[in-house]
Design an enzyme around this catalytic site. Structure first.
Site, short mmCIF file in Angstrom:
data_model
loop_
_atom_site.label_atom_id
_atom_site.label_comp_id
_atom_site.label_asym_id
_atom_site.label_seq_id
_atom_site.Cartn_x
_atom_site.Cartn_y
_atom_site.Cartn_z
CB SER A 17 0.33 -2.18 -2.87
OG SER A 17 -0.18 -1.82 -1.81
CG HIS A 24 2.75 -5.88 -1.47
ND1 HIS A 24 3.87 -6.37 -0.89
CD2 HIS A 24 2.78 -4.56 -0.85
CE1 HIS A 24 4.52 -5.58 -0.21
NE2 HIS A 24 3.94 -4.50 0.03
CG ASP A 84 1.75 -2.15 1.56
OD1 ASP A 84 2.70 -2.52 1.75
OD2 ASP A 84 1.02 -1.75 0.46
CG MET A 118 1.37 1.22 6.71
SD MET A 118 1.02 2.66 5.65
CE MET A 118 1.59 1.93 4.18
CG HIS A 152 5.75 -4.25 3.28
ND1 HIS A 152 5.65 -2.99 2.37
CD2 HIS A 152 6.80 -3.86 4.07
CE1 HIS A 152 6.77 -2.19 2.82
NE2 HIS A 152 7.35 -2.80 3.94
CG MET A 170 5.88 -0.49 6.05
SD MET A 170 4.87 0.18 4.73
CE MET A 170 3.74 -1.15 4.56
CG MET A 216 10.91 0.06 1.48
SD MET A 216 9.41 -0.70 1.12
CE MET A 216 8.41 0.64 0.71
CG ASP A 233 6.41 -1.67 -1.53
OD1 ASP A 233 5.69 -1.18 -2.26
OD2 ASP A 233 6.07 -2.34 -0.55
C1 DX5 Z 1 4.28 2.19 0.67
C2 DX5 Z 1 3.89 0.64 0.58
C3 DX5 Z 1 3.71 0.27 -0.91
C4 DX5 Z 1 2.80 0.92 -1.60
C5 DX5 Z 1 3.04 1.13 -2.97
O1 DX5 Z 1 4.58 2.30 1.92
O2 DX5 Z 1 4.72 -0.12 1.35
O3 DX5 Z 1 3.36 -1.07 -0.83
O4 DX5 Z 1 1.23 0.77 -1.72
O5 DX5 Z 1 2.12 2.29 -3.74
P1 DX5 Z 1 2.57 2.68 -5.02
O6 DX5 Z 1 2.66 1.44 -6.15
O7 DX5 Z 1 1.47 3.76 -5.37
O8 DX5 Z 1 3.91 3.74 -4.90
ZN ZN Z 2 4.59 -2.48 0.50
#
Ligand code: DX5
Ligand code: ZN
Length: 226
Positions: free
Chosen positions: A12, A37, A39, A41, A70, A72, A141, A176
């Site tokens: 990620s 990956h 993320d 948000m 991904h 969110m 998750m 994840d």
């Molecule tokens: C969390 C994200 C993850 C995150 C994982 O909200 O969706 O992808 O980056 O990070 P680690 O591996 O540090 O838990």
């Molecule tokens: Zn993620």
């Protein structure tokens, strides 16, 4: 993108240097990442903000493997075409993000991407039971989404249940949150095949010391195979 259930490591870039995404993406791919990956948000579905379609489109120029995006965010549907245009290979939406996840998954496929559906730790496996023919990936998750570096929440029972429900369908199970060499074997044994890892891949390394990323990726892969 042919389907297989071999273990794939998806670093990620939430844990990368935000001022140097291109070089960071090239470094993790050179060092053995299978997927990248990303993320996204929105400060609303989760209490943090990252980046939107223009940034994701810029990342795409550096990704030669699979760009796994991904979301969110809520709502999802108004942004599906923008992420398709940005070059996402897989677009994952949360089942909790709106009332019509079925429509969302159909729209993601109609836009030419693989469709993923993510479940927060508090959401049962059954929430996706009627979606499995519309999904290419289920993301379990193992932290409450929003931040990297959180403590792993054990969801192995949910993963096992999903693996049974999926049967022979070509659907990936992605994990994840908090994946590292200690937790990876638990989820792989339960049936997961895609391991997202942020802090466990990027810790100790940099674009000037990328071999650390390679060591970290190999450590997760080895633990998962043991
Ligand atoms: C969390 C994200 C993850 C995150 C994982 O909200 O969706 O992808 O980056 O990070 P680690 O591996 O540090 O838990
Ligand atoms: Zn993620």
């Amino acid at each position: 993108m042919p389907f297989d259930r071999s273990v794939k490591i998806a670093p990620s870039i939430l844990s990368a240097d935000f001022a140097n995404f291109g070089a960071e993406i090239r470094a993790i791919e050179d060092q053995g990442a299978d997927w990248v990956h990303v993320d996204v948000m929105d400060g609303h579905f989760v209490p943090n903000l990252t980046f939107g379609p223009p940034a994701v489109k810029a990342f795409r120029r550096h990704v030669t493997t699979v760009m796994d995006v991904h979301l969110m965010i809520a709502p999802v549907d108004p942004y599906i075409d923008a992420f398709a245009e940005a070059g996402a290979d897989i677009l994952t939406a949360h089942v909790e993000a709106g009332p019509h996840i079925h429509r969302t998954l159909q729209a993601i496929r109609a836009a030419g991407m693989k469709a993923g559906v993510a479940l927060n730790p508090g959401t049962p496996a059954e929430a996706v039971e009627h979606l499995l023919d519309l999904a290419d990936l289920v993301c379990v998750m193992t932290v409450n989404p929003g931040f990297g570096g959180q403590k792993f929440i054990d969801m192995t029972g949910k993963v096992r249940r999903l693996r049974e429900m999926i049967g022979d369908r070509p659907v990936h199970i992605e994990i994840d949150g908090g994946v590292d060499p200690q937790t990876a074997p638990l989820v792989v044994r339960a049936g997961a095949d895609v391991l997202v890892a942020g802090s466990a891949v990027f810790k100790g390394g940099s674009v000037d010391a990328p071999e650390v990323y390679g060591d970290n990726i190999r450590a997760i892969r080895a633990a998962a195979a043991a």
